[in-house]
Each structure stands twice: as structure tokens, then as C-alpha cells.
Design an enzyme around this catalytic site. Structure first.
Site, PDB file in Angstrom:
ATOM      1  N   ARG A   1       0.815  -1.228   0.000  1.00 40.21           N
ATOM      2  CA  ARG A   1       0.000   0.000   0.000  1.00 40.21           C
ATOM      3  C   ARG A   1       0.847   1.277   0.000  1.00 40.21           C
ATOM      4  NH1 ARG A   1      -2.538  -3.333   3.466  1.00 40.21           N
ATOM      5  NH2 ARG A   1      -4.414  -4.273   2.587  1.00 40.21           N
TER       6      ARG A   1
ATOM      7  N   LYS B   1       3.350  11.924 -10.695  1.00 43.23           N
ATOM      8  CA  LYS B   1       2.450  11.093 -11.500  1.00 43.23           C
ATOM      9  C   LYS B   1       3.185   9.813 -11.855  1.00 43.23           C
ATOM     10  CE  LYS B   1      -0.796  14.170 -13.860  1.00 43.23           C
ATOM     11  NZ  LYS B   1      -1.310  14.582 -15.182  1.00 43.23           N
TER      12      LYS B   1
ATOM     13  N   GLU C   1       9.572  17.974 -24.475  1.00 43.18           N
ATOM     14  CA  GLU C   1       8.950  18.506 -23.244  1.00 43.18           C
ATOM     15  C   GLU C   1       9.576  19.856 -22.867  1.00 43.18           C
ATOM     16  OE1 GLU C   1       6.316  16.880 -22.285  1.00 43.18           O
ATOM     17  OE2 GLU C   1       6.655  14.703 -22.333  1.00 43.18           O
TER      18      GLU C   1
ATOM     19  N   LYS D   1       8.173  22.967 -14.051  1.00 42.82           N
ATOM     20  CA  LYS D   1       7.312  21.826 -13.713  1.00 42.82           C
ATOM     21  C   LYS D   1       6.899  21.885 -12.248  1.00 42.82           C
ATOM     22  CE  LYS D   1       5.684  17.442 -14.201  1.00 42.82           C
ATOM     23  NZ  LYS D   1       5.981  16.138 -14.788  1.00 42.82           N
TER      24      LYS D   1
ATOM     25  N   GLU E   1      -4.167  17.971 -10.408  1.00 39.88           N
ATOM     26  CA  GLU E   1      -4.823  18.363 -11.670  1.00 39.88           C
ATOM     27  C   GLU E   1      -6.299  18.676 -11.464  1.00 39.88           C
ATOM     28  OE1 GLU E   1      -3.162  16.199 -14.973  1.00 39.88           O
ATOM     29  OE2 GLU E   1      -4.779  16.851 -16.298  1.00 39.88           O
TER      30      GLU E   1
ATOM     31  N   ARG F   1      -2.394  22.329 -13.754  1.00 43.12           N
ATOM     32  CA  ARG F   1      -1.506  21.227 -14.130  1.00 43.12           C
ATOM     33  C   ARG F   1      -1.833  20.697 -15.520  1.00 43.12           C
ATOM     34  NH1 ARG F   1       1.270  16.412 -10.519  1.00 43.12           N
ATOM     35  NH2 ARG F   1       2.449  15.588 -12.272  1.00 43.12           N
TER      36      ARG F   1
ATOM     37  N   ASN G   1      -0.233  19.290 -20.330  1.00 44.48           N
ATOM     38  CA  ASN G   1      -0.697  18.363 -21.375  1.00 44.48           C
ATOM     39  C   ASN G   1      -0.678  18.997 -22.766  1.00 44.48           C
ATOM     40  OD1 ASN G   1      -1.200  16.433 -19.423  1.00 44.48           O
ATOM     41  ND2 ASN G   1      -3.310  17.096 -19.125  1.00 44.48           N
TER      42      ASN G   1
ATOM     43  N   HIS H   1      -0.380  16.890 -25.827  1.00 44.77           N
ATOM     44  CA  HIS H   1      -0.497  15.496 -25.415  1.00 44.77           C
ATOM     45  C   HIS H   1      -1.809  14.839 -25.824  1.00 44.77           C
ATOM     46  CE1 HIS H   1       3.192  16.272 -23.325  1.00 44.77           C
ATOM     47  NE2 HIS H   1       3.231  15.069 -22.783  1.00 44.77           N
TER      48      HIS H   1
ATOM     49  N   HIS I   1      -0.515  11.652 -27.413  1.00 43.58           N
ATOM     50  CA  HIS I   1      -0.755  10.331 -26.812  1.00 43.58           C
ATOM     51  C   HIS I   1      -1.510   9.429 -27.776  1.00 43.58           C
ATOM     52  CE1 HIS I   1      -0.327  11.297 -22.201  1.00 43.58           C
ATOM     53  NE2 HIS I   1       0.825  11.009 -22.774  1.00 43.58           N
TER      54      HIS I   1
ATOM     55  N   HIS J   1       8.040   8.706 -26.803  1.00 45.90           N
ATOM     56  CA  HIS J   1       7.004   9.609 -26.282  1.00 45.90           C
ATOM     57  C   HIS J   1       7.174  11.044 -26.812  1.00 45.90           C
ATOM     58  CE1 HIS J   1       4.165  11.453 -23.561  1.00 45.90           C
ATOM     59  NE2 HIS J   1       5.105  12.242 -23.085  1.00 45.90           N
TER      60      HIS J   1
HETATM   61  N1  LIG Z   1       5.118  11.017 -14.979  1.00 46.68           N
HETATM   62  C1  LIG Z   1       5.166  12.094 -15.722  1.00 46.68           C
HETATM   63  O1  LIG Z   1       4.843  13.195 -15.276  1.00 46.68           O
HETATM   64  C2  LIG Z   1       5.666  11.971 -17.125  1.00 46.68           C
HETATM   65  C3  LIG Z   1       6.000  13.132 -17.850  1.00 46.68           C
HETATM   66  C4  LIG Z   1       6.543  12.974 -19.138  1.00 46.68           C
HETATM   67  C5  LIG Z   1       6.729  11.713 -19.668  1.00 46.68           C
HETATM   68  N2  LIG Z   1       6.361  10.612 -18.940  1.00 46.68           N
HETATM   69  C6  LIG Z   1       6.551   9.269 -19.465  1.00 46.68           C
HETATM   70  O2  LIG Z   1       7.932   9.067 -19.680  1.00 46.68           O
HETATM   71  C7  LIG Z   1       8.088   8.058 -20.670  1.00 46.68           C
HETATM   72  C8  LIG Z   1       9.132   8.498 -21.655  1.00 46.68           C
HETATM   73  O3  LIG Z   1      10.356   8.637 -20.973  1.00 46.68           O
HETATM   74  P1  LIG Z   1      11.727   8.481 -21.769  1.00 46.68           P
HETATM   75  O4  LIG Z   1      11.609   9.269 -22.993  1.00 46.68           O
HETATM   76  O5  LIG Z   1      12.821   8.738 -20.829  1.00 46.68           O
HETATM   77  O6  LIG Z   1      11.675   6.962 -22.232  1.00 46.68           O
HETATM   78  P2  LIG Z   1      12.499   5.684 -21.764  1.00 46.68           P
HETATM   79  O7  LIG Z   1      12.504   5.564 -20.302  1.00 46.68           O
HETATM   80  O8  LIG Z   1      11.967   4.554 -22.550  1.00 46.68           O
HETATM   81  O9  LIG Z   1      13.973   6.024 -22.260  1.00 46.68           O
HETATM   82  C9  LIG Z   1      14.238   6.127 -23.650  1.00 46.68           C
HETATM   83  C10 LIG Z   1      15.346   5.160 -24.053  1.00 46.68           C
HETATM   84  O10 LIG Z   1      16.590   5.656 -23.596  1.00 46.68           O
HETATM   85  C11 LIG Z   1      17.260   4.673 -22.824  1.00 46.68           C
HETATM   86  N3  LIG Z   1      18.042   5.394 -21.819  1.00 46.68           N
HETATM   87  C12 LIG Z   1      17.565   6.124 -20.791  1.00 46.68           C
HETATM   88  N4  LIG Z   1      18.577   6.744 -20.170  1.00 46.68           N
HETATM   89  C13 LIG Z   1      19.718   6.396 -20.808  1.00 46.68           C
HETATM   90  C14 LIG Z   1      21.096   6.732 -20.655  1.00 46.68           C
HETATM   91  N5  LIG Z   1      21.496   7.594 -19.722  1.00 46.68           N
HETATM   92  N6  LIG Z   1      21.989   6.175 -21.499  1.00 46.68           N
HETATM   93  C15 LIG Z   1      21.584   5.332 -22.494  1.00 46.68           C
HETATM   94  N7  LIG Z   1      20.298   5.001 -22.696  1.00 46.68           N
HETATM   95  C16 LIG Z   1      19.379   5.527 -21.873  1.00 46.68           C
HETATM   96  C17 LIG Z   1      16.184   3.771 -22.290  1.00 46.68           C
HETATM   97  O11 LIG Z   1      16.670   2.490 -21.997  1.00 46.68           O
HETATM   98  C18 LIG Z   1      15.205   3.760 -23.448  1.00 46.68           C
HETATM   99  O12 LIG Z   1      15.619   2.827 -24.403  1.00 46.68           O
HETATM  100  C19 LIG Z   1       6.730   7.870 -21.319  1.00 46.68           C
HETATM  101  O13 LIG Z   1       6.169   6.657 -20.866  1.00 46.68           O
HETATM  102  C20 LIG Z   1       5.922   9.041 -20.800  1.00 46.68           C
HETATM  103  O14 LIG Z   1       4.551   8.742 -20.701  1.00 46.68           O
HETATM  104  C21 LIG Z   1       5.845  10.731 -17.683  1.00 46.68           C
HETATM  105 ZN   LIG Z   2       4.927  14.083 -22.077  1.00 49.09          ZN
END
Ligand SMILES: NC(=O)c1ccc[n+]([C@@H]2O[C@H](COP(=O)([O-])OP(=O)(O)OC[C@H]3O[C@@H](n4cnc5c(N)ncnc54)[C@H](O)[C@@H]3O)[C@@H](O)[C@H]2O)c1
Ligand SMILES: [Zn+2]
Length: 364
Positions: free
Chosen positions: A129, A151, A193, A228, A238, A243, A247, A250, A254, A267
């Protein structure tokens, strides 16, 4: 401050009333993270969640640092990529934690990009939990955006991020040195972003973005984290619409990410196309000057980000995926528009037909 040798260290406070925390940004933070985390958390058991790519490069460094600080570490590695934001992976993480005898005193450490952060954060939110977690973001995307704000979540068959929880980290330690191993494509997608932040809150930042610069990014990361954090503190859950401004791009983004199938677009790439749609609608509906739209689209292109809808994705597939996105409220789209760069608002005046038409206009 712990005994970690670092050239410079920037901190940004996320001043939430119930659980404030800090985002630390500095080169070398990954090497020194164990001591740092020991200063934040009394327990001794850590589940270190990472993906195969990041784990191969930084997993040992982080594990060694945690162990040197007295933690017992269970390393849990998931496959890299968006598909790991799944129920199966949450189950696998929880099972591994149970098998390792971890209880509510455990700490989850998320080492990776936004996928690992969202996934491990969600596992931390539901394990016993809720156990605390620390973010060690390693991608641009994660350092400027996803690791901050609480989030967490996974994708459901019907849509992206549809299952999740608000769960704020204990702290975020962002080491810009980690960005040096990011492939160019993954490096650039994170700037979607950053450009989004510029559009909704900080137009001057646009001129400071350079796709070839890999060093001295601390201040830029901090600038984005401040944006942010400011939005998150104003509207953590939100509820007021503030907040929701995050988006921007997005709603369509998305939908494209999901309709294309996770793995085709990163993404940030899907969001870049979505932002182009949001900018066009902003010109039509909110009086955003054409030149402002062109300036942002040019910046996206400078980072090699796609700005056109691929020819094989039908309007129907995109609109269909959008219908399942939670940004639809009571059948109406709540669409984020910008009337001038540096400012945005939530509009309920954008209809499905407008989106269909703009998507059609943005075809490759
Ligand atoms: N929670 C939130 O507020 C929020 C905000 C924006 C995005 N997101 C989410 O984040 C995700 C996208 O994140 P992302 O773009 O980092 O994707 P990801 O985590 O898949 O990373 C992208 C690629 O880079 C690689 N990688 C990461 N760091 C590395 C490093 N230092 N060296 C070599 N390779 C590396 C990963 O293995 C992956 O293959 C999506 O799912 C999106 O929905 C969430
Ligand atoms: Zn995003």
C-alpha cells in the site's frame, strides 16, 4: 549536503504542503547516490529498478554506491521501452520484491528514463500500500519532466497512462553526466517537453536550445524543473486546470503514440507531432501569431523531431485512440491552447471535427 565530490550542484524545491522534496541536479550524483539516499531514508533494504539499457551502463555504479552506504540491494531489471509500462511488469517487480523479503520498510530506487520512473514509482505506490521511492532519472525526458511531480503509472490495453497513482518521490537526483550515453534520438526526444515548457511558460528559453550541446546542461535542467515544480505545487492533483497545461500537445500526441503502437515513436516524438496540431489550433482558435507557430515548429525540427502525421495512420485511428484518452471529460475535449508563446490555457471550444481536420492538414 553529503560528502560527494561535485563540480556544481543545483537544487530545486518542490514545495508541496504535505510532502515537500528536492530535486538535486549535479554531475557525479549517480556515483554518490548511496550516501545521499542514506541521508533521506532510515531503512536498509532497496529495490533498485532499472531497464536493460540503463542497468548495463549505470546499474553497477549505483548498486555499489548503495551497498557502500549500507543498503541491501535487490536489482530488478525490466526490458527497455514503453511496453514495459504494463501490469505484467508491475507484477514482476512486486513478485521480485516479495521474493527478496522486502516489506513496508523498503525503498524503491528508479534508475532510468521516464518509463522506469513511471513504472517503478507506480510499483512503489502500490507495494504494501505504498513504500517510498527515489528517482534517479537518466534521460533528458526524465530529468526535465517525468521524474518530478508524482504522477506514476502504466498503460492499459485501452490507452496510455490510464492506470496510475499520485506518489511523490522522497527526492530526485539528476546526474547530467548520464545524458552523455543517450543515443541522439533519445537525447533529442526529451527536448519535446522542454519546448513544451517554453510554449506554456517560458518563451525566452526557446532561443537557448541547441541540439548539439551536451555539456553544461545543469541550468537548463533546473530551469525546466522549476517550471514543472511551479505548476505541480499550484495544482498537484490536476484539479484547477493549472496542471492540465502540462498536457499541451499530449491530447493528439498520446493518441498518435498509442495508435502507432508503442515502440514506433518515442514519447517525445509523438508529442512533437501533437504539439504541431495544438499550435495550429492555437493559431485558429486563440490568435497565436503564425510566426510564433512557425518558430516552435522550426525548433522541433532542429531537434530532428517529427512534426507531421504519418501517412499510414488514419484520422479514425487517431481519433479513436483519443476517445479513450482521459483528457476527454464528459465527452468534450479539454484542449490546451496557447494564445502567445509563454502562456497557455485550457479550452473546451475544440471539437472532434477541428482535431480531425488539423490532423488531416498535418499529413506527411
Ligand atoms: N510522470 C510524468 O509526469 C511523465 C511526464 C513525461 C513523460 N512521462 C513518461 O515518460 C516516458 C518516456 O520517458 P523516456 O523518454 O525517458 O523513455 P524511456 O525511459 O523509454 O527512455 C528512452 C530510451 O533511452 C534509454 N536510456 C535512458 N537513459 C539512458 C542513458 N542515460 N543512457 C543510455 N540510454 C538511456 C532507455 O533504456 C530507453 O531505451 C513515457 O512513458 C511518458 O509517458 C511521464
Ligand atoms: Zn509528455
Amino acid at each position: 549536503m553529503q560528502n560527494v565530490a561535485m563540480a556544481s550542484l543545483v537544487s530545486v524545491k518542490v514545495a508541496l504542503a504535505a510532502n515537500p522534496y528536492e530535486v538535486w541536479i549535479g554531475e557525479g550524483l549517480l556515483d554518490g547516490c548511496g550516501e545521499w539516499i542514506a541521508g533521506l531514508h532510515a531503512g536498509r533494504a532497496v529495490a533498485l529498478v532499472t531497464d536493460a539499457n540503463v542497468g548495463a551502463i549505470y546499474g553497477e555504479t549505483v548498486r555499489a554506491s548503495l551497498e557502500a552506504a549500507g543498503f541491501g540491494v535487490t536489482v530488478i531489471t525490466v526490458a527497455a521501452g514503453e511496453r514495459s509500462k504494463s501490469f505484467e511488469c508491475v507484477e514482476a517487480i512486486c513478485d521480485a520484491m516479495i521474493a527478496a523479503g522486502l516489506d513496508r520498510g523498503a525503498l524503491v530506487v528508479a534508475l532510468g528514463g521516464g518509463v522506469v520512473g513511471d513504472l517503478a514509482g507506480f510499483a512503489a505506490a502500490v507495494y504494501f500500500r505504498g513504500v517510498p521511492f527515489v528517482q534517479l532519472p537518466t534521460s533528458v525526458m526524465a530529468q526535465v519532466d517525468s521524474s518530478v511531480g508524482g504522477k506514476t503509472g502504466i498503460n492499459a490495453r485501452g490507452g496510455k497512462n490510464l492506470v496510475g497513482a499520485f506518489h511523490q518521490p522522497l527526492a530526485v537526483l539528476a546526474d547530467p553526466r548520464a545524458l552523455s550515453s543517450l543515443p541522439r534520438r533519445e537525447f533529442c526526444e526529451g527536448f519535446a517537453e522542454v519546448i513544451k515548457h517554453a510554449v506554456i511558460a517560458d518563451a525566452e528559453m526557446l532561443d537557448e536550445l541547441d541540439a548539439d550541446r551536451r555539456d553544461g546542461l545543469e541550468e537548463l535542467i533546473a530551469r525546466n524543473v522549476r517550471i514543472k515544480a511551479g505548476v505541480v505545487v499550484a495544482d498537484e492533483r490536476e484539479r484547477t486546470g493549472r496542471r492540465a497545461l502540462l498536457n499541451f500537445g499530449h491530447t493528439v500526441g498520446h493518441a498518435i503514440e498509442q495508435a502507432a503502437g508503442y515502440g514506433r515513436y518515442l514519447h517525445g516524438e509523438a508529442i512533437a507531432i501533437g504539439m504541431h496540431a495544438a499550435l495550429r489550433l492555437s493559431v485558429e482558435r486563440a490568435g497565436l501569431p503564425e510566426a510564433a507557430c512557425a518558430r516552435v515548429v522550426a525548433k522541433l525540427a532542429e531537434f530532428g523531431l517529427p512534426v507531421r502525421v504519418p501517412s499510414d495512420l488514419s484520422e479514425e485511428a487517431i481519433l479513436g485512440a483519443m476517445g479513450r484518452d482521459k483528457k476527454f471529460e464528459a465527452g468534450a475535449i479539454r484542449f490546451v491552447l496557447s494564445e502567445r508563446l509563454g502562456s497557455a490555457f485550457v479550452s473546451d471550444g475544440v471539437g472532434e471535427d477541428d482535431v480531425r481536420r488539423v490532423v488531416g492538414e498535418l499529413r506527411e
